[in-house]
Design a protein around this motif. Structure first.
Motif, PDB file in Angstrom:
ATOM      1  N   GLY A 102       3.911  27.261  57.726  1.00 51.10           N
ATOM      2  CA  GLY A 102       4.477  26.334  58.693  1.00 51.10           C
ATOM      3  C   GLY A 102       5.969  26.563  58.871  1.00 51.10           C
ATOM      4  N   ILE A 103       6.643  26.903  57.774  1.00 54.05           N
ATOM      5  CA  ILE A 103       8.069  27.217  57.851  1.00 54.05           C
ATOM      6  C   ILE A 103       8.293  28.492  58.655  1.00 54.05           C
ATOM      7  N   SER A 104       7.552  29.553  58.313  1.00 55.64           N
ATOM      8  CA  SER A 104       7.807  30.855  58.935  1.00 55.64           C
ATOM      9  C   SER A 104       7.403  30.897  60.397  1.00 55.64           C
ATOM     10  N   ASP A 105       6.303  30.226  60.765  1.00 55.44           N
ATOM     11  CA  ASP A 105       5.781  30.359  62.124  1.00 55.44           C
ATOM     12  C   ASP A 105       6.140  29.201  63.047  1.00 55.44           C
ATOM     13  N   LEU A 106       6.493  28.046  62.495  1.00 51.93           N
ATOM     14  CA  LEU A 106       6.775  26.885  63.335  1.00 51.93           C
ATOM     15  C   LEU A 106       8.193  26.351  63.148  1.00 51.93           C
ATOM     16  N   ILE A 107       8.565  26.048  61.892  1.00 55.01           N
ATOM     17  CA  ILE A 107       9.876  25.445  61.650  1.00 55.01           C
ATOM     18  C   ILE A 107      11.010  26.418  61.964  1.00 55.01           C
ATOM     19  N   ALA A 108      10.914  27.652  61.454  1.00 55.43           N
ATOM     20  CA  ALA A 108      12.008  28.613  61.670  1.00 55.43           C
ATOM     21  C   ALA A 108      12.274  28.869  63.154  1.00 55.43           C
ATOM     22  N   PRO A 109      11.255  29.202  63.970  1.00 60.87           N
ATOM     23  CA  PRO A 109      11.543  29.399  65.398  1.00 60.87           C
ATOM     24  C   PRO A 109      11.987  28.124  66.096  1.00 60.87           C
ATOM     25  N   ALA A 110      11.486  26.963  65.642  1.00 62.00           N
ATOM     26  CA  ALA A 110      11.919  25.703  66.250  1.00 62.00           C
ATOM     27  C   ALA A 110      13.401  25.454  65.993  1.00 62.00           C
ATOM     28  N   GLU A 116      20.535  26.265  69.653  1.00 61.41           N
ATOM     29  CA  GLU A 116      21.085  26.458  70.995  1.00 61.41           C
ATOM     30  C   GLU A 116      21.059  25.168  71.810  1.00 61.41           C
ATOM     31  N   SER A 117      19.936  24.446  71.754  1.00 60.80           N
ATOM     32  CA  SER A 117      19.786  23.262  72.598  1.00 60.80           C
ATOM     33  C   SER A 117      20.428  22.010  72.006  1.00 60.80           C
ATOM     34  N   HIS A 118      20.524  21.925  70.668  1.00 55.69           N
ATOM     35  CA  HIS A 118      21.099  20.757  70.003  1.00 55.69           C
ATOM     36  C   HIS A 118      22.050  21.238  68.902  1.00 55.69           C
ATOM     37  N   ALA A 283      10.595  11.931  65.047  1.00 61.88           N
ATOM     38  CA  ALA A 283      10.658  13.346  64.690  1.00 61.88           C
ATOM     39  C   ALA A 283      11.307  14.184  65.788  1.00 61.88           C
ATOM     40  N   GLU A 284      11.768  13.546  66.833  1.00 64.43           N
ATOM     41  CA  GLU A 284      12.403  14.277  67.929  1.00 64.43           C
ATOM     42  C   GLU A 284      13.854  14.600  67.588  1.00 64.43           C
ATOM     43  N   PRO A 285      14.436  15.705  68.119  1.00 67.91           N
ATOM     44  CA  PRO A 285      13.821  16.678  69.015  1.00 67.91           C
ATOM     45  C   PRO A 285      13.040  17.778  68.293  1.00 67.91           C
ATOM     46  N   LEU A 286      12.946  17.661  66.960  1.00 67.97           N
ATOM     47  CA  LEU A 286      12.268  18.699  66.187  1.00 67.97           C
ATOM     48  C   LEU A 286      10.814  18.846  66.616  1.00 67.97           C
ATOM     49  N   LEU A 287      10.133  17.743  66.858  1.00 60.69           N
ATOM     50  CA  LEU A 287       8.712  17.804  67.177  1.00 60.69           C
ATOM     51  C   LEU A 287       8.460  18.593  68.446  1.00 60.69           C
ATOM     52  N   THR A 288       9.270  18.371  69.462  1.00 57.36           N
ATOM     53  CA  THR A 288       9.102  19.112  70.713  1.00 57.36           C
ATOM     54  C   THR A 288       9.296  20.604  70.486  1.00 57.36           C
ATOM     55  N   ALA A 289      10.310  20.962  69.699  1.00 58.86           N
ATOM     56  CA  ALA A 289      10.575  22.380  69.435  1.00 58.86           C
ATOM     57  C   ALA A 289       9.460  23.011  68.610  1.00 58.86           C
ATOM     58  N   VAL A 290       8.899  22.259  67.655  1.00 63.35           N
ATOM     59  CA  VAL A 290       7.797  22.775  66.839  1.00 63.35           C
ATOM     60  C   VAL A 290       6.556  22.982  67.710  1.00 63.35           C
ATOM     61  N   ARG A 291       6.278  22.046  68.587  1.00 66.67           N
ATOM     62  CA  ARG A 291       5.131  22.213  69.489  1.00 66.67           C
ATOM     63  C   ARG A 291       5.304  23.428  70.395  1.00 66.67           C
ATOM     64  N   GLU A 292       6.533  23.665  70.820  1.00 61.96           N
ATOM     65  CA  GLU A 292       6.802  24.850  71.640  1.00 61.96           C
ATOM     66  C   GLU A 292       6.531  26.110  70.840  1.00 61.96           C
ATOM     67  N   ALA A 293       6.950  26.125  69.564  1.00 57.44           N
ATOM     68  CA  ALA A 293       6.670  27.281  68.709  1.00 57.44           C
ATOM     69  C   ALA A 293       5.174  27.443  68.502  1.00 57.44           C
ATOM     70  N   ALA A 294       4.460  26.328  68.344  1.00 61.68           N
ATOM     71  CA  ALA A 294       3.008  26.379  68.143  1.00 61.68           C
ATOM     72  C   ALA A 294       2.303  26.972  69.356  1.00 61.68           C
TER      73      ALA A 294
END
Length: 309
Positions: A102-110, A116-118, A283-294
């Motif tokens: 989850g860290i390597s594929d979702l959290i890190a890219p998020a 950049e965005s926040h 959990a925002e804005p992290l949740l939106t970024a994680v969903r984008e990575a997903a």
């Protein structure tokens, strides 16, 4: 401990030099100013002002204290601005935990996107396995846990927690390149894999529970011949022709091991990835970024259900 409001009064007294002028500036009564000055002197333990007729001047100790007060007031103003920015979603400090993939594929890219965005947001990442995540959120060690919907999750409706769905992660078959099934574009769980030698994690782990839950529903128990917890070890065993594995999709993305293929499977195992927070927290804005990575996690691309790895 010195009351900040009394420091503000001292600052105003230094500017106006009289009790009446200070009271007028602060919209309080002169007697209130006198009382607060007396309390401030008691708190500090030293004389802070000297009276000259109707005028009040700071002593050396008062000037030293006021120099510190300017720094304190500036920090308070910055803190207030940060709180306003946080309320507007422009700033935050978040401790986020997740399992390894989850860290390597979702959290890190998020987090790379959020830099950049926040840019004013700060994140601390902690590896946290599903069995520990709930308690870490409960005790405040984590603000957000990216975890799996397993028996370790709090029960539905628990008023202490809030969950948000992130993704449904499918499991794919990992096969030796020379395996007869490697030529197929898609596989069936029971028809094609029931008779194989399996590589899996130990009973009680999330991976084992997800896979055996799917195979039980498909009508068979996998013949587990190798028990490992590290996905790199799984690849090595599969590459050597020692068995097959049903691996969560996040575990093989980003890897390109030689002599191994990945195939999608019908009626496969799946697990729900969720974001867990304390009730009332966001959990925002992290949740939106994680969903984008997903949404960018690779899927089998050869035929409707399969891909060569």
């Amino acid at each position: 401990m010195i009351d900040l409001r009394r420091l503000q009064l001292l600052q105003a007294l230094d500017q106006h030099r009289t009790v009446a002028g200070t009271a007028e500036a602060l919209h309080v009564t002169p007697s209130a100013v006198s009382q607060q000055l007396a309390s401030l002197a008691k708190e500090s333990g030293v004389a802070l002002v000297e009276r000259h007729d109707r005028r009040f001047l700071l002593t050396g100790a008062g000037r030293v204290l006021l120099e510190r007060a300017h720094v304190i007031f500036a920090e308070m103003e910055r803190a207030t601005a940060d709180l306003h920015a946080y309320s507007a979603g422009d700033r935050g400090v978040v401790r986020v935990g997740a399992f390894s993939t989850g860290i390597s594929d979702l959290i890190a890219p998020a987090l790379a996107h959020l830099r950049e965005s926040h840019p004013k947001w700060s994140f601390e990442v902690v590896q946290a396995e599903p069995e520990a995540s709930t308690e870490m959120v409960r005790t405040g060690r984590l603000d957000v846990a990216l975890t799996m919907s397993t028996s370790h999750m709090p029960p539905a409706g628990d008023p202490e927690f809030h969950t948000e769905s992130v993704m449904v992660e499918l499991f794919d078959a990992i096969l030796p390149y020379q395996h007869p099934l490697a030529a197929r574009t898609h596989l069936h769980l029971s028809d094609d894999l029931a008779g194989e030698d399996w590589i899996m994690s130990a009973p009680g782990t999330a991976w084992y529970s997800c896979v055996t839950g799917a195979t039980n529903q498909a009508g068979f128990q996998p013949r587990v011949v190798h028990t490992v917890d590290d996905f790199s070890a799984v690849f090595a065993l599969v590459r050597s022709g020692l068995g097959i594995a049903l691996m969560p999709r996040l575990a093989w993305t980003g890897h390109n091991p030689p002599n191994v293929v990945v195939r999608g499977v019908r009626e496969t195992a799946r697990r729900h990835i969720v974001a867990l927070t304390r009730a009332g927290a966001s959990a925002e804005p992290l949740l939106t970024a994680v969903r984008e990575a997903a949404s960018k996690v690779p899927v089998p691309s050869v035929g409707p259900f399969a891909v060569a790895g």
